[in-house]
Design an enzyme around this catalytic site. Structure first.
Site, short mmCIF file in Angstrom:
data_model
loop_
_atom_site.label_atom_id
_atom_site.label_comp_id
_atom_site.label_asym_id
_atom_site.label_seq_id
_atom_site.Cartn_x
_atom_site.Cartn_y
_atom_site.Cartn_z
N LYS A 1 -4.65 4.91 -6.29
CA LYS A 1 -3.73 3.80 -6.81
C LYS A 1 -3.69 3.25 -7.91
O LYS A 1 -4.71 3.32 -8.75
CB LYS A 1 -3.56 3.93 -5.68
N ARG B 1 0.13 -4.99 8.11
CA ARG B 1 0.63 -4.96 6.80
C ARG B 1 1.44 -3.40 7.44
O ARG B 1 2.79 -3.39 7.72
CB ARG B 1 -0.05 -4.46 6.00
N TYR C 1 3.77 -19.83 -30.69
CA TYR C 1 4.56 -20.45 -30.39
C TYR C 1 4.14 -22.09 -30.64
O TYR C 1 3.08 -22.33 -29.97
CB TYR C 1 5.50 -19.50 -29.75
N MET D 1 3.57 -10.74 -26.36
CA MET D 1 3.92 -10.33 -26.85
C MET D 1 2.28 -9.15 -26.96
O MET D 1 1.66 -8.26 -26.18
CB MET D 1 5.00 -9.82 -26.30
C1 PLP Z 1 -6.89 -0.23 -2.35
C2 PLP Z 1 -7.07 0.34 -1.09
C3 PLP Z 1 -8.45 0.78 -0.88
C4 PLP Z 1 -9.40 0.47 -1.98
O1 PLP Z 1 -9.91 -0.56 -1.43
P1 PLP Z 1 -10.77 -0.71 -2.77
O2 PLP Z 1 -11.29 -2.69 -2.31
O3 PLP Z 1 -10.64 -0.61 -4.10
O4 PLP Z 1 -12.47 -0.13 -2.32
C5 PLP Z 1 -8.81 1.38 0.69
N1 PLP Z 1 -7.57 1.54 1.37
C6 PLP Z 1 -6.45 0.61 1.63
C7 PLP Z 1 -5.68 1.19 2.71
C8 PLP Z 1 -6.24 0.89 0.50
O5 PLP Z 1 -4.92 0.13 0.16
#
Ligand code: PLP
Length: 370
Positions: A35, A130, A255, A303
């Site tokens: 991700k 969650r 700035y 920036m």
């Molecule tokens: C991001 C995530 C992981 C991975 O987490 P790390 O600590 O980076 O290994 C695993 N499970 C879920 C549900 C996540 O959202």
């Protein structure tokens, strides 16, 4: 690469990290969490590299991330760990993605849309609060109903640990396992059960089950958690000065003229700023390394640019190391008062990713041009 400011991604270190993780997990499947653009490292090339290292299960958070990977290869197994709204479920089928499901209603919609059976993973709520199906006296019946849908394959079930402490993680794990056992008694066997992220995987070898979902550790980002694992950071961040000049005592920088020279001072302008992902609040606290010395960032970070106080030994040809083995992601995170993941996943598409293996450039990913 057409820009001096760039990220280097060390594929040899990636390979070493994967070896240690696989070695630690033995028979458990290592699912790689890609991700957030593989935590800023560039998910397309990281996926390709991991696939060559024998990993083919990739986890992302959103549908678009899943489609990005699917467009790279039809051989990847791609799981979305987040919620996919009903309106996008037909894309789940079209792109052969595995969704996370936590309601009967969504399972039913998917079942209707699908023309051949598709795999899903069920998310179970055990304490993070969650996403997930809440464990109550109806949950067994609901999962039973889902398992009867003819186009749905209950491939996986998972939960996520809060990592508060061993006792609380164990409580979550037991809730999950109790449910799985009850389902088994009802004749429902879910083959891919998973609860551990990176820290969970290291702290609780007894929770590995069928798969672990590893993100941070792959990228070498869990130094204090790594324990017995031999893990190295794979990312570093570099640039070159765009301008070097001397300003007079009393002149000021950036700035608001917030930094004022107390004496004649050599100033280097560096072509990176907060829009590349470097935290703006590193202002007056950050440092960069050039050759063997550290030089402080002075004046407000802009920036696209920032300024450092140099000495007269530095030239326009010197490489500037913004993040490396001396000024680590961890150091930057501490100074910016955030965590390591946030520092790396902020790097934007504007920063080219240069992939290195055996000290050779093997690939350059430029997010802006094809
Ligand atoms: C991001 C995530 C992981 C991975 O987490 P790390 O600590 O980076 O290994 C695993 N499970 C879920 C549900 C996540 O959202």
């Amino acid at each position: 690469m057409l820009r001096d400011t760039h990220l280097k991604i060390n594929i040899d270190h990636l390979e070493q990290n994967i070896k240690s993780i696989k070695n630690y997990c033995q028979d458990t499947t290592v699912g790689a969490v890609l991700k957030a653009n593989a935590y800023g490292h560039g998910s397309k090339y990281i996926a390709k590299s991991l696939y060559e290292m024998g990993i083919n299960t990739f986890l992302v958070s959103t549908l678009l991330e899943a489609i990005e990977l699917r467009q790279e290869s039809k051989d990847y197994k791609i799981i979305i760990m987040g919620h996919t709204p009903d309106a996008y479920l037909k894309e789940i089928i079209a792109y052969d993605i595995i969704p996370t499901i936590f309601t009967y209603e969504q399972a039913k919609i998917l079942n209707k849309l699908a023309t051949t059976p598709i795999c899903i993973h069920l998310k179970i709520e055990t304490g993070f609060n969650r996403l997930g199906m809440q464990i109550n006296n109806k949950i067994i019946d609901v999962i039973k109903e889902i398992s009867k849908l003819k186009n749905i394959i209950l491939e996986g079930a998972f939960t996520h640990l809060t990592l508060k402490n061993r006792e609380s993680d164990l409580e979550q794990f037991n809730k999950f396992q109790d449910l799985m056992n009850q389902l088994e008694e009802e004749g429902i066997t879910i083959p891919v059960k998973h609860v551990c992220d990176s820290i969970g995987m290291v702290l609780h070898p007894d929770f590995h089950l069928d798969m672990v979902r590893v993100g941070a550790l792959i990228y070498g980002l869990e130094s204090e958690e790594k324990g017995v694992l031999d893990i190295k950071p794979i990312l570093s961040f570099h640039t070159k000065p765009s301008h070097i000049k001397t300003i007079r005592k009393g002149e000021s920088i950036s700035y608001g003229n917030r930094w004022v020279a107390q004496e004649d001072t050599v100033i280097g302008t560096l072509p990176f700023g907060y829009s590349d992902g470097y935290p703006r609040n590193m202002y007056s606290k950050g440092k960069v390394q050039i050759r063997d010395h550290f030089y402080p960032i002075i004046g407000v970070i802009c920036m696209d640019q920032c300024m450092v106080m140099l000495d007269d030994t530095i030239t326009l040809n010197d490489e500037v190391h913004i993040i490396n083995e001396n000024m680590t992601v961890e150091n930057v995170a501490r100074i910016a008062e955030t965590n390591k993941n946030e520092i790396v996943c902020r790097f934007t598409a504007r920063v080219p990713r240069v992939y290195i293996k055996n000290q050779q450039i093997i690939h350059i990913e430029n997010g802006l041009i094809k």
